[in-house]
Write a protein that holds these residues in place. Structure first.
Motif, PDB file in Angstrom:
ATOM      1  N   GLY A  24       0.813  -1.210   0.000  1.00 24.93           N
ATOM      2  CA  GLY A  24       0.000   0.000   0.000  1.00 24.93           C
ATOM      3  C   GLY A  24       0.845   1.258   0.000  1.00 24.93           C
ATOM      4  N   ALA A  25       1.917   1.235   0.811  1.00 24.37           N
ATOM      5  CA  ALA A  25       2.801   2.403   0.879  1.00 24.37           C
ATOM      6  C   ALA A  25       3.466   2.668  -0.465  1.00 24.37           C
ATOM      7  CB  ALA A  25       3.861   2.186   1.962  1.00 24.37           C
ATOM      8  N   PHE A  26       4.005   1.614  -1.074  1.00 20.45           N
ATOM      9  CA  PHE A  26       4.670   1.782  -2.369  1.00 20.45           C
ATOM     10  C   PHE A  26       3.677   2.230  -3.440  1.00 20.45           C
ATOM     11  CE2 PHE A  26       8.191  -0.366  -0.438  1.00 20.45           C
ATOM     12  CZ  PHE A  26       9.295  -0.019  -1.199  1.00 20.45           C
ATOM     13  N   TYR A  27       2.475   1.651  -3.410  1.00 21.33           N
ATOM     14  CA  TYR A  27       1.480   2.001  -4.430  1.00 21.33           C
ATOM     15  C   TYR A  27       1.079   3.466  -4.330  1.00 21.33           C
ATOM     16  CZ  TYR A  27      -2.973   2.524  -6.788  1.00 21.33           C
ATOM     17  OH  TYR A  27      -3.988   2.993  -7.582  1.00 21.33           O
ATOM     18  N   ILE A 306       9.842   4.385   2.515  1.00 19.38           N
ATOM     19  CA  ILE A 306      10.396   3.237   1.787  1.00 19.38           C
ATOM     20  C   ILE A 306      11.404   2.497   2.668  1.00 19.38           C
ATOM     21  CG2 ILE A 306      11.845   2.556  -0.171  1.00 19.38           C
ATOM     22  CD1 ILE A 306      10.515   4.821  -1.766  1.00 19.38           C
ATOM     23  N   PHE A 307      12.286   3.236   3.338  1.00 20.36           N
ATOM     24  CA  PHE A 307      13.212   2.608   4.286  1.00 20.36           C
ATOM     25  C   PHE A 307      12.441   1.948   5.437  1.00 20.36           C
ATOM     26  CE2 PHE A 307      16.322   5.494   2.312  1.00 20.36           C
ATOM     27  CZ  PHE A 307      17.390   4.623   2.146  1.00 20.36           C
ATOM     28  N   GLY A 308      11.377   2.624   5.882  1.00 19.98           N
ATOM     29  CA  GLY A 308      10.571   2.075   6.976  1.00 19.98           C
ATOM     30  C   GLY A 308       9.899   0.771   6.607  1.00 19.98           C
ATOM     31  N   SER A 309       9.605   0.578   5.313  1.00 21.26           N
ATOM     32  CA  SER A 309       8.955  -0.659   4.886  1.00 21.26           C
ATOM     33  C   SER A 309       9.835  -1.878   5.163  1.00 21.26           C
ATOM     34  CB  SER A 309       8.613  -0.585   3.395  1.00 21.26           C
ATOM     35  OG  SER A 309       9.801  -0.500   2.607  1.00 21.26           O
ATOM     36  N   TYR A 310      11.152  -1.678   5.122  1.00 17.98           N
ATOM     37  CA  TYR A 310      12.078  -2.776   5.450  1.00 17.98           C
ATOM     38  C   TYR A 310      11.907  -3.191   6.907  1.00 17.98           C
ATOM     39  CZ  TYR A 310      16.473  -5.119   6.590  1.00 17.98           C
ATOM     40  OH  TYR A 310      17.406  -6.016   7.050  1.00 17.98           O
ATOM     41  N   PHE A 311      11.773  -2.202   7.788  1.00 19.50           N
ATOM     42  CA  PHE A 311      11.613  -2.506   9.210  1.00 19.50           C
ATOM     43  C   PHE A 311      10.232  -3.109   9.500  1.00 19.50           C
ATOM     44  CE2 PHE A 311      14.668   1.190   9.420  1.00 19.50           C
ATOM     45  CZ  PHE A 311      15.776   0.398   9.675  1.00 19.50           C
ATOM     46  N   VAL A 312       9.227  -2.671   8.738  1.00 15.65           N
ATOM     47  CA  VAL A 312       7.894  -3.265   8.893  1.00 15.65           C
ATOM     48  C   VAL A 312       7.933  -4.737   8.502  1.00 15.65           C
ATOM     49  CG1 VAL A 312       5.520  -3.271   8.011  1.00 15.65           C
ATOM     50  CG2 VAL A 312       6.641  -1.105   8.564  1.00 15.65           C
ATOM     51  N   LEU A 313       8.588  -5.031   7.374  1.00 13.88           N
ATOM     52  CA  LEU A 313       8.659  -6.409   6.890  1.00 13.88           C
ATOM     53  C   LEU A 313       9.406  -7.314   7.857  1.00 13.88           C
ATOM     54  CD1 LEU A 313       8.008  -8.344   4.557  1.00 13.88           C
ATOM     55  CD2 LEU A 313      10.181  -7.687   3.508  1.00 13.88           C
ATOM     56  N   ASN A 314      10.430  -6.777   8.517  1.00 13.80           N
ATOM     57  CA  ASN A 314      11.262  -7.584   9.411  1.00 13.80           C
ATOM     58  C   ASN A 314      10.801  -7.543  10.869  1.00 13.80           C
ATOM     59  OD1 ASN A 314      13.897  -8.642   7.899  1.00 13.80           O
ATOM     60  ND2 ASN A 314      13.375  -6.644   7.048  1.00 13.80           N
ATOM     61  N   PHE A 315       9.694  -6.836  11.121  1.00 18.74           N
ATOM     62  CA  PHE A 315       9.189  -6.772  12.499  1.00 18.74           C
ATOM     63  C   PHE A 315       8.633  -8.121  12.926  1.00 18.74           C
ATOM     64  CE2 PHE A 315       5.541  -6.240  15.355  1.00 18.74           C
ATOM     65  CZ  PHE A 315       6.178  -5.666  16.446  1.00 18.74           C
ATOM     66  N   SER A 316       8.924  -8.502  14.166  1.00 19.27           N
ATOM     67  CA  SER A 316       8.428  -9.757  14.721  1.00 19.27           C
ATOM     68  C   SER A 316       7.927  -9.531  16.136  1.00 19.27           C
ATOM     69  CB  SER A 316       9.530 -10.819  14.720  1.00 19.27           C
ATOM     70  OG  SER A 316       9.083 -11.996  15.376  1.00 19.27           O
ATOM     71  N   LEU A 317       6.801 -10.121  16.459  1.00 20.42           N
ATOM     72  CA  LEU A 317       6.250  -9.983  17.803  1.00 20.42           C
ATOM     73  C   LEU A 317       7.174 -10.592  18.853  1.00 20.42           C
ATOM     74  CD1 LEU A 317       2.481 -10.806  17.124  1.00 20.42           C
ATOM     75  CD2 LEU A 317       3.459  -8.573  17.649  1.00 20.42           C
ATOM     76  N   SER A 318       8.031 -11.514  18.428  1.00 14.35           N
ATOM     77  CA  SER A 318       8.935 -12.171  19.381  1.00 14.35           C
ATOM     78  C   SER A 318      10.025 -11.232  19.883  1.00 14.35           C
ATOM     79  CB  SER A 318       9.586 -13.393  18.722  1.00 14.35           C
ATOM     80  OG  SER A 318      10.377 -13.008  17.609  1.00 14.35           O
ATOM     81  N   THR A 319      10.208 -10.087  19.187  1.00 21.18           N
ATOM     82  CA  THR A 319      11.248  -9.141  19.609  1.00 21.18           C
ATOM     83  C   THR A 319      10.748  -8.142  20.635  1.00 21.18           C
ATOM     84  OG1 THR A 319      10.668  -7.597  17.802  1.00 21.18           O
ATOM     85  CG2 THR A 319      12.325  -9.287  17.330  1.00 21.18           C
ATOM     86  N   ILE A 320       9.456  -8.184  20.955  1.00 19.19           N
ATOM     87  CA  ILE A 320       8.908  -7.255  21.937  1.00 19.19           C
ATOM     88  C   ILE A 320       9.520  -7.544  23.300  1.00 19.19           C
ATOM     89  CG2 ILE A 320       6.818  -6.482  23.123  1.00 19.19           C
ATOM     90  CD1 ILE A 320       5.253  -7.171  20.622  1.00 19.19           C
ATOM     91  N   PRO A 321      10.123  -6.535  23.952  1.00 21.32           N
ATOM     92  CA  PRO A 321      10.792  -6.757  25.237  1.00 21.32           C
ATOM     93  C   PRO A 321       9.807  -7.067  26.338  1.00 21.32           C
ATOM     94  CG  PRO A 321      10.702  -4.419  24.746  1.00 21.32           C
ATOM     95  CD  PRO A 321      10.210  -5.127  23.534  1.00 21.32           C
ATOM     96  N   LYS A 322      10.220  -7.898  27.256  1.00 18.91           N
ATOM     97  CA  LYS A 322       9.391  -8.227  28.420  1.00 18.91           C
ATOM     98  C   LYS A 322       9.987  -7.522  29.636  1.00 18.91           C
ATOM     99  CE  LYS A 322       6.588 -11.010  26.303  1.00 18.91           C
ATOM    100  NZ  LYS A 322       7.030 -10.718  24.948  1.00 18.91           N
ATOM    101  N   THR A 323       9.153  -6.734  30.306  1.00 18.29           N
ATOM    102  CA  THR A 323       9.621  -5.974  31.466  1.00 18.29           C
ATOM    103  C   THR A 323       8.696  -6.198  32.646  1.00 18.29           C
ATOM    104  OG1 THR A 323       8.388  -4.046  30.714  1.00 18.29           O
ATOM    105  CG2 THR A 323      10.680  -4.180  30.040  1.00 18.29           C
ATOM    106  N   ILE A 324       9.094  -5.650  33.778  1.00 19.19           N
ATOM    107  CA  ILE A 324       8.299  -5.794  34.991  1.00 19.19           C
ATOM    108  C   ILE A 324       6.985  -5.048  34.862  1.00 19.19           C
ATOM    109  CG2 ILE A 324       8.272  -5.369  37.485  1.00 19.19           C
ATOM    110  CD1 ILE A 324      11.308  -5.512  37.401  1.00 19.19           C
TER     111      ILE A 324
END
Length: 328
Positions: A24-27, A306-324
């Protein structure tokens, strides 16, 4: 319903959402540049070929402006977000550029709040949204301060017909908003969309003065960067206008455009329309001003998205930090 799905199904749906955002962003970036009703693509290309593409120094300077603009935006976000959860500059860049891509089509980039919050565990997301609000509010405050100064110069040096009945309407709206906040606090309207006002105030007060000062400093630096990037383009396109007049026009344009709700995707169009009106007092340069506005959008929204789309594609829920667990 989402929690009841199998792991592979969740992964597929999550990937589909990310691909939808990216495609959508590219289009829309492509469609706005190539199939633009306000500015024909051939005319746009002809304009920038003769003024920008033939001069490597101009290209380098414009890209440097864009880099510095987002560099300080990322630094500002790192400063604010680190108060909730310490992050690196790289993570701040991922969150800033990724949220830009994800919020490109939302009114006033409101989707940025949820996009940045999703990088953190659920317990921290309200605080992250508040930090993002502080970030945007500081930038808006700087835009307003410089805008008032610019408008004052603009109105005192040029004859502008103002429809005062519309200003009265704006005054009534502001008065109603102030009354709502005052009586809401007095009579116990303590909660807005899940946020407790007293807790918000306490949380903001708990933020060190150093963080507030740094946030404002980065906001001022960013404003000076992108406003002078616009002025640089004005000089590149050989618009005969004095520096003081041009800066007053640009600051007036930004404050007036900021008052108009819009999709980030149409940000260039709104700024372009306001810029056309403002710069019309210096002469008729419609094509040049529309071209400059589109170039500014491409440099500060299109390319970063466009650069941000790379980070969107590589985002993973498993990288969300766990804190107190903490409460807001």
């Amino acid at each position: 319903m989402y929690n009841s799905l199998q792991y592979k199904t969740k992964q597929f749906l999550f990937l589909l959402i990310k691909l939808t955002i990216i495609v959508g962003a590219f289009y829309f970036i492509y469609n706005k540049i190539v199939h633009n009703e306000q500015l024909e693509f051939s005319v746009f290309v002809s304009q920038i070929e003769t003024t920008i593409f033939n001069n490597h120094k101009v290209i380098f300077t414009l890209l440097l402006f864009t880099f510095l603009n987002w560099f300080f935006e990322i630094l500002k976000w790192k400063t604010l977000a680190s108060f909730v959860h310490n992050i690196s500059f790289l993570n701040a860049a991922k969150q800033s550029l990724g949220s830009l891509t994800a919020s490109l089509f939302t009114p006033n980039r409101i989707g940025e709040y949820g996009a940045k919050a999703i990088y953190y565990e659920k317990r921290k997301r309200r605080k992250i949204m508040l930090m993002n609000l502080i970030s945007n509010s500081s930038q808006m405050l700087v835009t307003t301060i410089f805008g008032i100064v610019g408008l004052s110069y603009f109105l005192t040096h040029f004859t502008v017909e103002i429809e005062f009945f519309r200003l009265r309407r704006l005054g009534y709206l502001i008065a109603l908003l102030i009354a709502f906040v005052f009586f809401g606090r007095k009579f116990g309207f303590k909660k807005i969309r899940g946020f407790y006002i007293d807790k918000i105030i306490t949380f903001i007060k708990s933020i060190p003065l150093r963080v507030h000062f740094t946030t404002m400093l980065f906001s001022i630096i960013r404003y000076l960067i992108f406003s002078h990037q616009f002025y640089f383009l004005v000089t590149v396109f050989d618009v005969p206008i004095a520096y003081s007049t041009a800066i007053s026009f640009i600051s007036s344009m930004y404050i007036l455009a900021s008052l108009i709700p819009s999709l980030s995707f149409f940000d260039w169009l709104i700024k372009g329309s306001v810029a056309l009106w403002v710069f019309s007092f210096a002469g008729t340069y419609e094509l040049v001003i529309v071209t400059i506005s589109l170039v500014m959008w491409i440099l500060n929204f299109g390319i970063p998205a466009i650069f941000g789309s790379y980070f969107v594609l590589n985002f993973s829920l498993s990288t969300i930090p766990k804190t107190i667990h903490t409460k807001l």
